[in-house]
Design an enzyme around this catalytic site. Sequence first.
Site, PDB file in Angstrom:
ATOM      1  N   THR A  45      -5.623   2.444  -6.943  1.00 34.89           N
ATOM      2  CA  THR A  45      -6.902   2.561  -6.590  1.00 34.89           C
ATOM      3  C   THR A  45      -7.967   3.607  -6.766  1.00 34.89           C
ATOM      4  OG1 THR A  45      -5.879   1.231  -4.493  1.00 34.89           O
ATOM      5  CG2 THR A  45      -8.153   2.385  -4.340  1.00 34.89           C
TER       6      THR A  45
ATOM      7  N   LYS B  70      -7.944  -0.706  -9.354  1.00 27.80           N
ATOM      8  CA  LYS B  70      -8.604  -1.407  -8.203  1.00 27.80           C
ATOM      9  C   LYS B  70      -9.894  -0.506  -7.974  1.00 27.80           C
ATOM     10  CE  LYS B  70      -8.480  -3.311  -3.593  1.00 27.80           C
ATOM     11  NZ  LYS B  70      -8.910  -2.354  -2.727  1.00 27.80           N
TER      12      LYS B  70
ATOM     13  N   TYR C 270      -2.247   5.383  -4.312  1.00 23.22           N
ATOM     14  CA  TYR C 270      -3.494   6.195  -4.255  1.00 23.22           C
ATOM     15  C   TYR C 270      -3.139   7.404  -4.973  1.00 23.22           C
ATOM     16  CZ  TYR C 270      -5.855   3.638  -0.638  1.00 23.22           C
ATOM     17  OH  TYR C 270      -6.610   2.481   0.055  1.00 23.22           O
TER      18      TYR C 270
ATOM     19  N   HIS D 106     -13.930  -2.031  -1.829  1.00 20.44           N
ATOM     20  CA  HIS D 106     -12.822  -1.490  -0.734  1.00 20.44           C
ATOM     21  C   HIS D 106     -13.098  -2.306   0.535  1.00 20.44           C
ATOM     22  CE1 HIS D 106      -9.343   1.544  -0.708  1.00 20.44           C
ATOM     23  NE2 HIS D 106      -9.710   1.268   0.573  1.00 20.44           N
TER      24      HIS D 106
ATOM     25  N   SER E 101       0.785  -1.146  -0.027  1.00 20.06           N
ATOM     26  CA  SER E 101      -0.039  -0.078   0.121  1.00 20.06           C
ATOM     27  C   SER E 101       0.810   1.277  -0.176  1.00 20.06           C
ATOM     28  CB  SER E 101      -0.953   0.104   1.368  1.00 20.06           C
ATOM     29  OG  SER E 101      -1.431   1.268   1.345  1.00 20.06           O
TER      30      SER E 101
END
Length: 395
Positions: free
Chosen positions: A190, A267, A164, A291, A141
Site C-alpha cells: 500500500t 495499492k 505497509y 483508501h 493487513s
Amino acid sequence: MTESPRTVGSTAVGSTSVGSSAVGSAAAGSTGEADRPPVSLADFADLARATLPPGIWDFIDGGSGVETTLTANRAALDRVAVLPRVLTGVERPRTDAVLLGREQALPVAVAPMAYQRLLHPDGEPALAAAAGAAGVPYVLSTLSSTPIDEVIAATDGPVWFQLYWLRDRGLVADLLDRAHTAGCAALMVTVDVPVLGRRLRDVRGGFALPPEVTTANLPTGRDDLAHTGTPGVSAIAAHTEAVFAPALTWADLAWLRERTRLPLLVKGILDPRDAVRAADVGVDAVVVSNHGGRQFDGAPATATMLPEVVAAVGDRVEVLLDSGVRSGTDVLRALALGATGVLLGRPMLWALAAGGRSGARAALDLLAVELRDALTLTGCADPAQARRLRTLTGG
C-alpha cells in the site's frame, strides 16, 4: 469506550447463517419487526451499526476530512450506467475469473483491513475462512490483530499479504520472510499512506484500541500509542506516525520487486502516470484506490480514474478497483470500466460484525447472486464478457 470487542462479538449473530432467524433477529431486536434476513450488503451495515459501539462504528465507517472523497466514491459508481446486450442466449452465467493467474470463484478479493477483532472476537481467521469457503482471496493487513501464520492456518483459500512500509527496513524484511514462510500467495504493498489521513470522527472521539486488540504482526514497543486514548487525538494516527515510513520511493518498490518472487500488487494508484511507472518496475497488478476515502480528502473517485489507468497500462498489468464497491452491480460496473476485479472492503467488516464467519460467508454468497443476476441482465456469459460492455456516465 465501555464495551469490548469480545462483548460485542457475543451479541452478534455468531455461527448462524444469513437465512436463519438469528440474523433477522439482530435487526428485529432494534426495530421490533419480524425476522428479516439480509437481502443486500447494505442490510449488513444496518446490523453492524446496531451491534457495535459508536466509536468502533465511526472507525470503520468514516473517512478523512469532511469525507468528500468517501462520498464521491459512491456517487461516481452510481453515475456509471452499463449498456446491456440482448438476445445473447445466456441463461446461467459463470462468475469465475482469473486474478493473478489463478482462477477464483468471483472477480473479487477481500480488501486488507486492520484490527478485525474490533468487530468480532474471531477476527481475521473468521473472515479469511469465509473468503476461502467462498473461493476468493483474502488480503491480510500488516495491522492484523491476528498473526500471519494463524490466519493462514484458518483457511484453505489463498491469502495475499498487504504490506505497509515501515521505518524499520529490517522489520519490513522480517514481515516478507514471514509471509513467504507462511505460504501467502501474493504480496500487496500500500503506497498511499505516508501519514494517516486526518479522520475527524476518530479525532473527535479520541479513538484508541481496547487492550485486547493489538497489532499482532509488529513488535509491541510502540503499541501503547495505539491504546492510549486522548481527547482530540486519534491513537491510531499516533501509532502509525511512529511506525510507518512517510518517504516511500520508487527505489523502495524496486527493492521489494527484487525481494519477492510472489505476484506483486501496488495499492493506492490514482494517477495513470504512476500506474505506468509501477508496470515499468515489474509489478503484476495495480489497485486503483483512494483508501476508501480515508486518506487524501479531495482525491478523485476511483471509478472516475479507473478507465484512464486501464488505458495507460493496457495489458501490461492487471488493474483492480478498490473503494466504494457495495454490490454485484458495482462489480459489473468495474469490469465494464476495464478492471479485472475488485477489492471488497467495508461490507465484509459489516458482515463480520453482524455474524462472524457465517455472516461474512453469507455476504459473499449474496454478492455472487447479485453478480450472476447482473451478468444475466446484461447478456454476459462470464466476467470476461462484461469487460466488453459499453458504459455511459450520468445514467
